[in-house]
Scaffold this active site. Structure first.
Site, short mmCIF file in Angstrom:
data_model
loop_
_atom_site.label_atom_id
_atom_site.label_comp_id
_atom_site.label_asym_id
_atom_site.label_seq_id
_atom_site.Cartn_x
_atom_site.Cartn_y
_atom_site.Cartn_z
N ILE A 159 -12.71 -30.24 36.41
CA ILE A 159 -12.50 -29.01 37.17
C ILE A 159 -12.15 -27.86 36.21
O ILE A 159 -12.61 -26.73 36.39
CB ILE A 159 -11.38 -29.23 38.22
CG1 ILE A 159 -11.85 -30.22 39.28
CG2 ILE A 159 -10.95 -27.91 38.84
CD1 ILE A 159 -10.77 -30.67 40.26
N ALA B 87 -0.91 -40.46 36.18
CA ALA B 87 0.03 -41.49 36.65
C ALA B 87 -0.50 -42.83 36.16
O ALA B 87 -1.73 -43.02 36.11
CB ALA B 87 0.14 -41.49 38.17
N TYR C 37 -2.89 -42.71 46.86
CA TYR C 37 -2.55 -41.54 46.04
C TYR C 37 -1.08 -41.62 45.60
O TYR C 37 -0.70 -41.12 44.54
CB TYR C 37 -2.86 -40.24 46.81
CG TYR C 37 -3.07 -39.04 45.92
CD1 TYR C 37 -4.12 -39.00 44.99
CD2 TYR C 37 -2.23 -37.93 46.01
CE1 TYR C 37 -4.29 -37.90 44.17
CE2 TYR C 37 -2.41 -36.82 45.20
CZ TYR C 37 -3.45 -36.81 44.28
OH TYR C 37 -3.64 -35.71 43.48
N LYS D 160 2.37 -33.94 43.21
CA LYS D 160 1.70 -32.71 43.66
C LYS D 160 2.62 -31.88 44.57
O LYS D 160 2.56 -30.65 44.56
CB LYS D 160 0.38 -33.03 44.37
CG LYS D 160 -0.71 -33.62 43.47
CD LYS D 160 -1.08 -32.70 42.32
CE LYS D 160 -2.35 -33.18 41.61
NZ LYS D 160 -2.58 -32.43 40.36
N LEU E 196 -13.42 -37.78 36.02
CA LEU E 196 -12.81 -38.90 35.28
C LEU E 196 -11.48 -39.33 35.90
O LEU E 196 -11.27 -40.51 36.17
CB LEU E 196 -12.60 -38.44 33.83
CG LEU E 196 -12.34 -39.49 32.76
CD1 LEU E 196 -13.50 -40.47 32.68
CD2 LEU E 196 -12.14 -38.80 31.41
O1 0WD Z 1 -10.72 -35.07 43.29
C1 0WD Z 1 -10.32 -34.52 42.28
N1 0WD Z 1 -10.91 -34.72 41.11
C2 0WD Z 1 -9.14 -33.60 42.37
C3 0WD Z 1 -8.43 -33.26 41.25
C4 0WD Z 1 -8.76 -33.10 43.70
C5 0WD Z 1 -7.64 -32.21 43.69
C6 0WD Z 1 -6.95 -31.93 42.56
N2 0WD Z 1 -7.34 -32.46 41.36
C7 0WD Z 1 -6.55 -32.15 40.19
C8 0WD Z 1 -6.08 -33.31 39.34
O2 0WD Z 1 -4.98 -33.97 39.92
C9 0WD Z 1 -5.72 -32.59 38.05
O3 0WD Z 1 -4.46 -31.96 38.20
O4 0WD Z 1 -7.29 -31.35 39.30
C10 0WD Z 1 -6.80 -31.51 37.98
C11 0WD Z 1 -7.96 -31.81 37.05
O5 0WD Z 1 -8.50 -33.05 37.36
P1 0WD Z 1 -10.02 -33.46 37.14
O6 0WD Z 1 -10.81 -32.33 36.65
O7 0WD Z 1 -10.41 -34.17 38.38
O8 0WD Z 1 -9.90 -34.61 36.05
P2 0WD Z 1 -10.26 -34.76 34.48
O9 0WD Z 1 -11.58 -34.20 34.18
O10 0WD Z 1 -10.03 -36.21 34.17
O11 0WD Z 1 -9.15 -33.89 33.76
C12 0WD Z 1 -7.77 -34.14 33.80
C13 0WD Z 1 -7.25 -34.15 32.39
C14 0WD Z 1 -7.17 -35.44 31.62
O12 0WD Z 1 -8.22 -36.18 31.57
P3 0WD Z 1 -8.06 -37.82 31.54
O13 0WD Z 1 -9.07 -38.20 32.56
O14 0WD Z 1 -8.38 -38.17 30.19
O15 0WD Z 1 -6.66 -38.21 31.96
O16 0WD Z 1 -5.88 -33.88 32.29
C15 0WD Z 1 -5.55 -34.02 30.92
C16 0WD Z 1 -6.61 -34.88 30.32
O17 0WD Z 1 -7.48 -34.12 29.57
N3 0WD Z 1 -4.29 -34.67 30.68
C17 0WD Z 1 -3.41 -34.18 29.79
N4 0WD Z 1 -3.44 -33.07 29.02
C18 0WD Z 1 -2.40 -32.86 28.19
N5 0WD Z 1 -1.36 -33.69 28.12
C19 0WD Z 1 -2.36 -35.10 29.76
C20 0WD Z 1 -1.30 -34.82 28.88
N6 0WD Z 1 -0.25 -35.64 28.75
N7 0WD Z 1 -2.62 -36.11 30.64
C21 0WD Z 1 -3.81 -35.83 31.19
#
Ligand code: 0WD
Length: 253
Positions: A18, A93, A153, A160, A192
């Site tokens: 996102i 998490a 969740y 959240k 991811l």
């Molecule tokens: O359905 C969904 N995908 C939704 C996501 C629905 C509603 C909200 N969200 C939220 C997520 O909870 C998150 O807050 O949107 C946000 C972004 O999520 P995303 O784009 O779905 O997921 P992703 O592309 O995986 O990016 C999240 C990233 C991590 O990726 P991974 O998958 O490797 O955990 O958050 C980063 C990391 O790059 N991240 C961190 N960055 C810095 N320090 C850390 C950390 N400790 N932990 C995770």
């Protein structure tokens, strides 16, 4: 809309993230951005994506390590001299906490989820403050599981809820500096992180059927809303959680 604006984007893991959709929407309107990556495993991905945008900067940052947060903002200061917006799009998490019953959540999983997914917003807001000399906008990503029970969740819903509350408290503190803080509550998207949530496939098809628009939201739609919240078009909006979920949250029976 964002000509000469400088941003920092937390949470690009790959092209489905996102955060990347938010960055693309902002870049199309003239913003220049720094991108953080969490650990070596994501470095190459983030460098490759950021390399497609003019004037970008790529810095390591793991929010569980304060020194890396400080170093990331120092790098922004050195390259751009100031900051106008932050996109906070990170959550984590432990996998075992995202299945089974919430009641079995361990102290360690609870602490980790709340620290990485909620406290980190306050952490980056404080670090951004000295660089936002002419005001700014901070946007974070939430989910419906903050307010209603979504199977599996679990502790992420609690995180959240803390995140959405943090948005309100931060907005109240930072409004005097003309810094606005808002959350987007996005519908489920296959990224991811989403794969870490058990039953994501059935969640996507359920929401796709039941939402007023009869489909799931796209990353680009979330990115466009982030652009709106960052831009002066949203100059009167702060402390809010804006739903970008094809209307799913309004539905009762
Ligand atoms: O359905 C969904 N995908 C939704 C996501 C629905 C509603 C909200 N969200 C939220 C997520 O909870 C998150 O807050 O949107 C946000 C972004 O999520 P995303 O784009 O779905 O997921 P992703 O592309 O995986 O990016 C999240 C990233 C991590 O990726 P991974 O998958 O490797 O955990 O958050 C980063 C990391 O790059 N991240 C961190 N960055 C810095 N320090 C850390 C950390 N400790 N932990 C995770």
């Amino acid at each position: 809309m964002l000509k000469d604006k400088i941003g920092i984007i937390f949470g690009v893991a790959n092209k489905r993230s996102i955060a990347w959709a938010c960055a693309q929407a902002c870049a199309a309107q003239g913003a220049k951005m720094a991108f953080t990556y969490q650990g070596e495993r994501l470095k190459e991905n983030v460098e490759e994506l950021a390399g497609t945008l003019d004037g970008s900067l790529v810095v390591p940052c793991d929010v569980s390590d304060q020194a890396t947060v400080d170093a990331a903002f120092e790098a922004v200061k050195n390259k751009y001299g100031r900051l106008d917006f932050v996109v906070h799009s990170i959550a984590f998490a432990p996998k075992e906490a995202l299945e089974g019953e919430f009641v079995t959540t361990s102290r360690e999983a609870f602490r980790t989820a709340l620290e990485i997914s909620a406290f980190s917003l306050t952490q980056v807001a404080l670090a951004a403050l000295p660089l936002m000399t002419t005001g700014g906008s901070i946007v974070t990503m939430s989910y419906y599981g903050a307010e209603k029970v979504v199977t599996s969740y679990n502790v992420m819903g609690v995180a959240k809820a803390a995140l959405e509350s943090s948005v309100r408290y931060l907005a109240a503190d930072l409004g005097k500096d003309n810094i606005r803080v808002n959350a987007i509550s996005a519908g489920p998207i296959n990224t991811l992180s989403a794969r870490g949530v058990k039953n994501m496939g059935s969640l996507l098809s359920y929401v796709g059927e039941k939402s007023p628009l009869r489909r799931n939201v796209t990353q680009a739609e979330v990115g466009n809303t982030a652009l709106f919240l960052i831009s002066d078009m949203a100059s009167g909006i702060t402390g809010e959680t804006i739903y970008v979920d094809c209307g799913y949250n309004i539905m009762g029976i």
